[in-house]
Scaffold this motif. Structure first.
Motif, PDB file in Angstrom:
ATOM      1  N   VAL A 192      49.328  43.154 100.054  1.00  0.00           N
ATOM      2  CA  VAL A 192      49.173  41.710  99.868  1.00  0.00           C
ATOM      3  C   VAL A 192      49.729  40.963 101.084  1.00  0.00           C
ATOM      4  N   ARG A 193      50.851  41.406 101.601  1.00  0.00           N
ATOM      5  CA  ARG A 193      51.453  40.765 102.775  1.00  0.00           C
ATOM      6  C   ARG A 193      50.514  40.863 103.974  1.00  0.00           C
ATOM      7  N   ALA A 194      49.877  42.018 104.139  1.00  0.00           N
ATOM      8  CA  ALA A 194      48.937  42.187 105.254  1.00  0.00           C
ATOM      9  C   ALA A 194      47.732  41.275 105.092  1.00  0.00           C
ATOM     10  N   LEU A 195      47.242  41.109 103.870  1.00  0.00           N
ATOM     11  CA  LEU A 195      46.143  40.165 103.646  1.00  0.00           C
ATOM     12  C   LEU A 195      46.528  38.768 104.115  1.00  0.00           C
ATOM     13  N   ILE A 196      47.767  38.383 103.816  1.00  0.00           N
ATOM     14  CA  ILE A 196      48.213  37.016 104.121  1.00  0.00           C
ATOM     15  C   ILE A 196      48.411  36.807 105.613  1.00  0.00           C
ATOM     16  N   ILE A 197      49.036  37.755 106.288  1.00  0.00           N
ATOM     17  CA  ILE A 197      49.412  37.503 107.687  1.00  0.00           C
ATOM     18  C   ILE A 197      48.469  38.128 108.711  1.00  0.00           C
ATOM     19  N   TRP A 227      59.141  30.883 102.242  1.00  0.00           N
ATOM     20  CA  TRP A 227      57.792  31.387 102.543  1.00  0.00           C
ATOM     21  C   TRP A 227      57.133  31.944 101.293  1.00  0.00           C
ATOM     22  N   LEU A 228      57.869  32.698 100.496  1.00  0.00           N
ATOM     23  CA  LEU A 228      57.307  33.242  99.257  1.00  0.00           C
ATOM     24  C   LEU A 228      56.865  32.128  98.316  1.00  0.00           C
ATOM     25  N   ASP A 229      57.598  31.022  98.313  1.00  0.00           N
ATOM     26  CA  ASP A 229      57.185  29.887  97.486  1.00  0.00           C
ATOM     27  C   ASP A 229      55.910  29.242  98.004  1.00  0.00           C
ATOM     28  N   GLU A 230      55.612  29.441  99.287  1.00  0.00           N
ATOM     29  CA  GLU A 230      54.369  28.915  99.853  1.00  0.00           C
ATOM     30  C   GLU A 230      53.162  29.744  99.430  1.00  0.00           C
ATOM     31  N   VAL A 231      53.383  31.042  99.198  1.00  0.00           N
ATOM     32  CA  VAL A 231      52.241  31.910  98.929  1.00  0.00           C
ATOM     33  C   VAL A 231      52.073  32.268  97.456  1.00  0.00           C
ATOM     34  N   SER A 236      56.843  28.353  91.772  1.00  0.00           N
ATOM     35  CA  SER A 236      56.785  27.434  92.907  1.00  0.00           C
ATOM     36  C   SER A 236      56.037  26.164  92.530  1.00  0.00           C
ATOM     37  N   ARG A 237      56.438  25.074  93.117  1.00  0.00           N
ATOM     38  CA  ARG A 237      55.711  23.805  92.974  1.00  0.00           C
ATOM     39  C   ARG A 237      55.016  23.407  94.267  1.00  0.00           C
ATOM     40  N   LYS A 238      54.940  24.329  95.225  1.00  0.00           N
ATOM     41  CA  LYS A 238      54.291  24.035  96.492  1.00  0.00           C
ATOM     42  C   LYS A 238      52.773  23.900  96.274  1.00  0.00           C
ATOM     43  N   PRO A 239      52.124  23.025  97.043  1.00  0.00           N
ATOM     44  CA  PRO A 239      50.669  22.851  96.863  1.00  0.00           C
ATOM     45  C   PRO A 239      49.869  24.017  97.432  1.00  0.00           C
ATOM     46  N   ARG A 240      48.742  24.286  96.799  1.00  0.00           N
ATOM     47  CA  ARG A 240      47.752  25.228  97.309  1.00  0.00           C
ATOM     48  C   ARG A 240      48.329  26.609  97.625  1.00  0.00           C
ATOM     49  N   PRO A 241      49.006  27.254  96.679  1.00  0.00           N
ATOM     50  CA  PRO A 241      49.479  28.611  96.963  1.00  0.00           C
ATOM     51  C   PRO A 241      48.295  29.552  97.158  1.00  0.00           C
ATOM     52  N   LEU A 242      48.485  30.585  97.968  1.00  0.00           N
ATOM     53  CA  LEU A 242      47.417  31.555  98.200  1.00  0.00           C
ATOM     54  C   LEU A 242      47.243  32.487  97.007  1.00  0.00           C
ATOM     55  N   ILE A 243      48.358  32.895  96.403  1.00  0.00           N
ATOM     56  CA  ILE A 243      48.319  33.838  95.283  1.00  0.00           C
ATOM     57  C   ILE A 243      48.396  33.045  93.989  1.00  0.00           C
ATOM     58  N   ARG A 244      47.314  33.099  93.208  1.00  0.00           N
ATOM     59  CA  ARG A 244      47.216  32.286  92.006  1.00  0.00           C
ATOM     60  C   ARG A 244      46.978  33.165  90.785  1.00  0.00           C
TER      61      ARG A 244
END
Length: 374
Positions: A192-197, A227-231, A236-244
């Motif tokens: 999953v980390r490789a997909l993201i970065i 960073w984990l809260d971003e993805v 997390s309450r961050k907008p538009r997370p990648l992992i949903r």
């Protein structure tokens, strides 16, 4: 000939070894959106102006040159992802190759764009770099060879979506639920980390129960919490997370990639492909949340379409619909609607250790690059 979404695709049989309960889950996959979370058919547009643009080789060609190339060698136009992932088609698709690092569950429906295939291969290779001798992943559906509707999914129509297993214990099989007892956290997080970065991933669907295991593991091995809260959507309450979160994704991961080259090529060649009959015009849809008491007949009358067209667009076997579910409603059109001409890929969400070393984004076409010291 690539087909539009109005074409009928035969339903794929359950993978060997799937029990009846898992087959039922497959029927519900991508159709049931019961809790207001994202489903596989959701399109998340890029925020404008946040990323660098990749260019199709067709962007510098005239229409006459594209038509001449089509006449001589259609394959030379390259792969094209046409329309939305839940209302699209695939032209010049590439089949996921065989490998000792993965197993294709349904090879006939493992077609994507070159960008999708390469991104998937790159992320899996990173796991094997970190953990030599890792077991195979199971790769499920990507798209049919010509795209279009692929039962039982809403999406998987344009070569940009992939269903893939988690890394589990040595006895795992396709469509097995990931739990605290069998999830290989090291390898799954590395993937999953490789997909993201390492790739231009647009969306990753993982059940919240598995998100919790992966996020706890990532924190334990020292990943940056912000960073984990971003993805991760979980916690997390961050907008538009990648992992949903999406229901039905505890037994596999759904990945969607940006395909700027294949999408731009599609926009450039779309009128020609329709004119030559290489594809059918891609459909346009309205997303409708059903209300109590509504029927397919009432929706058909409201939107000026037919019950059968709505059933085809949503893979429905009967006329029954449920309140609070989101349905694709075909929208009448006076002519073929071309895909958007530009796909803007947001910057990759890199952890602080990677972001500090990342080069500046390339200049957009016609714009100066960043100023350099010295």
């Amino acid at each position: 000939m690539a087909s539009g979404v109005s074409s009928e695709q035969g339903g794929a049989s359950p993978a060997p070894g799937m029990v009846a309960e898992e087959a039922a889950l497959a029927d519900a996959h991508d159709v049931d959106d019961d809790d207001g979370e994202v489903d596989d058919g959701l399109e998340l547009p890029a925020e404008p102006g946040t990323g660098a643009r990749a260019h199709s080789p067709l962007s510098a060609m005239t229409e006459a040159e594209i038509e001449e190339l089509f006449s001589k060698d259609p394959a030379a136009l390259g792969p094209m992802s046409l329309g939305a992932t839940n209302a699209g088609a695939l032209f010049n698709g590439v089949r996921m190759p065989e490998s000792d690092r993965w197993e294709l569950v349904d090879p006939a429906h493992a077609w994507g764009t070159r960008e999708t295939i390469d991104a998937l291969d790159r992320a899996i290779a990173e796991v094997h770099r970190q953990f030599p001798g890792s077991p195979k992943l199971y790769i499920g559906h990507i798209s049919a060879r010509e795209g279009g509707r692929l039962s039982p999914h809403k999406s998987h129509q344009a070569g940009r979506d992939v269903d893939i297993s988690y890394f589990l214990d040595a006895r795992h099989r396709w469509y097995q639920r990931a739990t605290a007892a069998n999830l290989d956290r090291d390898r799954t997080w590395a993937f999953v980390r490789a997909l993201i970065i390492e790739t231009d991933v647009e969306l990753i669907l993982i059940d919240s129960s598995v998100q919790r295991l992966l996020k706890e593991h990532a924190l334990k091995i020292g990943e940056d919490k912000d960073w984990l809260d971003e993805v991760f959507q979980l916690g997390s309450r961050k907008p538009r997370p990648l992992i949903r979160h999406a229901r039905g994704h505890a037994n596999h991961i759904h990945v969607r990639f940006y395909n700027p080259i294949a999408q731009e090529s599609a926009a450039r060649a779309y009128p020609l492909l329709v004119k030559r009959g290489a594809i059918k015009p891609t459909s346009q849809y309205v997303r409708h949340t059903a209300k109590k008491g509504q029927t397919l007949g009432s929706l058909a009358r409201q939107y000026g379409t037919t019950v059968e067209a709505i059933k085809r667009a949503n893979g429905l076997r009967s006329t029954a619909i449920q309140a609070k579910r989101v349905y694709n409603i075909p929208r009448p059109s006076s002519g073929p609607a071309a895909p958007p001409k530009q796909v803007v890929v947001p910057p990759r969400r890199l952890p602080p250790s990677k972001a500090a070393d990342a080069p500046p984004p390339p200049a957009r076409h016609g714009e100066p690059g960043p100023a350099l010291d010295g």
